[in-house]
Design a protein around this motif. Sequence first.
Motif, PDB file in Angstrom:
ATOM      1  N   GLY A  90      58.595  47.103  54.860  1.00 56.25           N
ATOM      2  CA  GLY A  90      59.252  46.079  54.062  1.00 56.25           C
ATOM      3  C   GLY A  90      58.275  45.023  53.569  1.00 56.25           C
ATOM      4  O   GLY A  90      58.368  44.550  52.445  1.00 56.25           O
ATOM      5  N   LEU A  91      57.314  44.664  54.439  1.00 59.71           N
ATOM      6  CA  LEU A  91      56.397  43.582  54.097  1.00 59.71           C
ATOM      7  C   LEU A  91      55.415  43.989  53.013  1.00 59.71           C
ATOM      8  O   LEU A  91      55.281  43.315  51.997  1.00 59.71           O
ATOM      9  N   SER A 113      47.221  38.559  55.980  1.00 60.17           N
ATOM     10  CA  SER A 113      47.989  39.337  56.960  1.00 60.17           C
ATOM     11  C   SER A 113      47.147  40.486  57.501  1.00 60.17           C
ATOM     12  O   SER A 113      47.190  40.795  58.701  1.00 60.17           O
ATOM     13  N   VAL A 152      44.853  38.953  60.068  1.00 62.74           N
ATOM     14  CA  VAL A 152      45.566  38.569  61.295  1.00 62.74           C
ATOM     15  C   VAL A 152      45.861  39.791  62.150  1.00 62.74           C
ATOM     16  O   VAL A 152      45.520  39.842  63.340  1.00 62.74           O
ATOM     17  N   PHE A 153      46.461  40.812  61.535  1.00 62.41           N
ATOM     18  CA  PHE A 153      46.890  41.956  62.348  1.00 62.41           C
ATOM     19  C   PHE A 153      45.700  42.802  62.794  1.00 62.41           C
ATOM     20  O   PHE A 153      45.698  43.328  63.908  1.00 62.41           O
ATOM     21  N   LEU A 190      44.206  40.953  65.733  1.00 59.60           N
ATOM     22  CA  LEU A 190      45.059  41.063  66.931  1.00 59.60           C
ATOM     23  C   LEU A 190      44.982  42.454  67.534  1.00 59.60           C
ATOM     24  O   LEU A 190      44.826  42.618  68.747  1.00 59.60           O
ATOM     25  N   PHE A 241      61.811  41.083  53.151  1.00 59.71           N
ATOM     26  CA  PHE A 241      60.533  41.056  53.870  1.00 59.71           C
ATOM     27  C   PHE A 241      59.392  40.593  52.968  1.00 59.71           C
ATOM     28  O   PHE A 241      58.532  39.840  53.384  1.00 59.71           O
ATOM     29  N   GLN A 276      59.873  36.887  52.395  1.00 58.84           N
ATOM     30  CA  GLN A 276      59.614  36.096  53.599  1.00 58.84           C
ATOM     31  C   GLN A 276      58.263  36.436  54.224  1.00 58.84           C
ATOM     32  O   GLN A 276      58.075  36.233  55.422  1.00 58.84           O
ATOM     33  N   PHE A 277      57.366  36.970  53.422  1.00 63.44           N
ATOM     34  CA  PHE A 277      56.050  37.390  53.926  1.00 63.44           C
ATOM     35  C   PHE A 277      55.399  36.288  54.757  1.00 63.44           C
ATOM     36  O   PHE A 277      54.940  36.504  55.878  1.00 63.44           O
ATOM     37  N   LEU A 286      57.338  35.977  58.082  1.00 62.97           N
ATOM     38  CA  LEU A 286      57.374  37.136  58.985  1.00 62.97           C
ATOM     39  C   LEU A 286      56.012  37.452  59.589  1.00 62.97           C
ATOM     40  O   LEU A 286      55.936  37.904  60.726  1.00 62.97           O
ATOM     41  N   VAL A 287      54.939  37.204  58.842  1.00 63.35           N
ATOM     42  CA  VAL A 287      53.612  37.496  59.406  1.00 63.35           C
ATOM     43  C   VAL A 287      53.345  36.630  60.644  1.00 63.35           C
ATOM     44  O   VAL A 287      52.993  37.160  61.697  1.00 63.35           O
ATOM     45  N   LEU A 296      55.678  37.906  63.506  1.00 63.42           N
ATOM     46  CA  LEU A 296      55.220  39.133  64.171  1.00 63.42           C
ATOM     47  C   LEU A 296      53.968  38.868  64.997  1.00 63.42           C
ATOM     48  O   LEU A 296      53.823  39.379  66.114  1.00 63.42           O
ATOM     49  N   ALA A 297      53.052  38.021  64.453  1.00 67.24           N
ATOM     50  CA  ALA A 297      51.825  37.719  65.197  1.00 67.24           C
ATOM     51  C   ALA A 297      52.175  36.973  66.486  1.00 67.24           C
ATOM     52  O   ALA A 297      51.632  37.273  67.559  1.00 67.24           O
TER      53      ALA A 297
END
Lengths: 359, 276
Positions: free
Chosen positions: A6-7, A302, A305-306, A309, B77, B80-81, B84-85, B88-89
């Motif tokens: 979705g993202l 993003s 970040v991911f 992590l 999603f 709301q990026f 939500l990032v 989730l983090a």
Amino acid sequence: MEFQFGLSWSGLTHYAGNVFGASLAVETIVAFFVESTFLGLWIFGWNRFGRWTHLAMIWVVTLTAYLSAYWILVSNGFLNHPVGYRVADGKLVLDDAVAVLTNPAALLAFGHILGGALLTAGFFVAGVSAHHLFRRTPEREFFGRSLRVGVFLSFPALVVTAAFGGVQLTALAELQPMKSAVFRQQAADVARVQADMAARFGPGDYVPSEAWTRGGALVMLIAFGLMMYLALAGVVLACFPRAVHRFRLWHLALMAAVPLPYLAMTGGWVFREAGRQPWVVYGLLRTQDAVSDVSPAAMRASLAVFTTLFAVLAVVNARLLVRYARRGPTDTGLGRDDRAPDGDTPDGDPAGSLPATRY
Amino acid sequence: METLAVALLGFFTAGYFVLAGADIGTGMLLPFLGRTDRERRLVIASFAPFFLGNEVWLIATAGLLAGCFPDFEGVLFTGQFAVLVPLLAGWMVRDAGLWLRGRASGAGRDPDAAAGRGSVPRGGRVWRPACDGAVVCGSWVVALSWGRLLASLFAGTPGTAATGAGAVVAALAVAALFAAHGAGFASVRLTGAPYARARRLTGRTRAWRSFALTGSLMAAVPVLAGLSLPLAASAADGATLALLVPALLVITPFLVAAQGWTWWAFRHRVSGPSYL
């Protein structure tokens, strides 16, 4: 993964969600939900349930892991080889659910992954057991038995993985001729398929990265070759108790071989996914058209970040796996009776107040 | 079929907020409820057996969005990026803290300590406070992000992240609700000094009454926020829903039963540490 689609890939959910989203939904609710619930029960339920009930819980986790793999590969199989759909109003609509559920790109990959996962487990268990036998830790019997379990599992798992892999490679010539041509380095075939696809889908570059596609496949095949020698020798050696307990060179080889199945699994996935580019849904939707309408800065943030992590988690997890593998079966922390009253310990460490595990 | 799909989505969303809200709220209050390392381990033990089964309600919600409302999932999603990032983090950091906290070198069990290289576990002094920090920060980030997301939903703009004073107020209010829910959960689960501190937060109401009240609010808020969304209109194609929704309706009672079993098995107050 459900969040990621979705993202970052909302073009994919928009175009193919009617077919591709359903198997993901079933995976989360039918498999993952049950798996998490029972894993929680098993981890925290030692000594609280009957032995057989507790054992049954981890079997539920195992079975839902297989289910999970199936449903994920139904989703992934559809991306690699879309079937059972029709196009309506510029979107995909489910036409034949049975075709989606029995997609050869899903079923063959399921067999391949199933064998590969068991192979990974076999090499892992054998490698850890070999470490303890090499170090001559007190649990000789325990690790002698688990080494044999690992070795005797690895060989049939390797055969199953290779068989499904071979069938997939053959099927590839028909399902994804471009991946097949790039893998075999047949420049003439690559040019022919490129011309075919340009005629069908319009001008564009339909050749995936050779470095990733062929590189992934080669890593997988080389790891497979090494594992085959080890697994073949292993089933013979494991028949002799003296070899199981004393053959230190073999122990070292088994320890060194633990990363091999991980390399093979990762290489295989890179081959499968890089080799189908530029398509996210093969022949239907290009990867570049599936990306969400998000600013490049946000997407980079993003990703950073991911990636950070997951990299930190991977390193910490790998170190913990090594640390716990070096400990014997009683010092893992799992299985202590935490119902016991929490008495004060001299050093004030709550971990010290739990009685030791029995097995 | 669309109505049933919406009902399922509401059920799993409300389930997530009520159940996971309790362990997220308790995690937010971790430094208040547990003043020493030992007390904090007890506080974590109060929700340890549940949180894995709690958070999976959110995965199920995301799965339902992907399967039954794929278009809306993309709009929500992507829109709301920026919310939500971090969510989730924060979730990842929090869970890493929880799972890794108890995995530091235990007394006498660490190879280095056993070898005589120091009697105090080497990693424990830094490791466990760092993990506690991850749990607390992660829990706050998750709760505040939910507040910001809900602000967009209530404002009727699921496709854009909420900003401005309204978003700040909503984020703080929702985070406060998570914390109150956590305090109620802690007061029905804990014993000893952490229990007494949780009771100071819930006031003189009966422990269960406070938890039930915040629980109803936790269920009501996301459902109310969802009522204004164009869900039925953006549902997946009829052929998909006709297969998916009945299958999910059949399995849902079994999921609820398995979770009920967990809550029944671990219904007693905790007085000692758990695996975490």
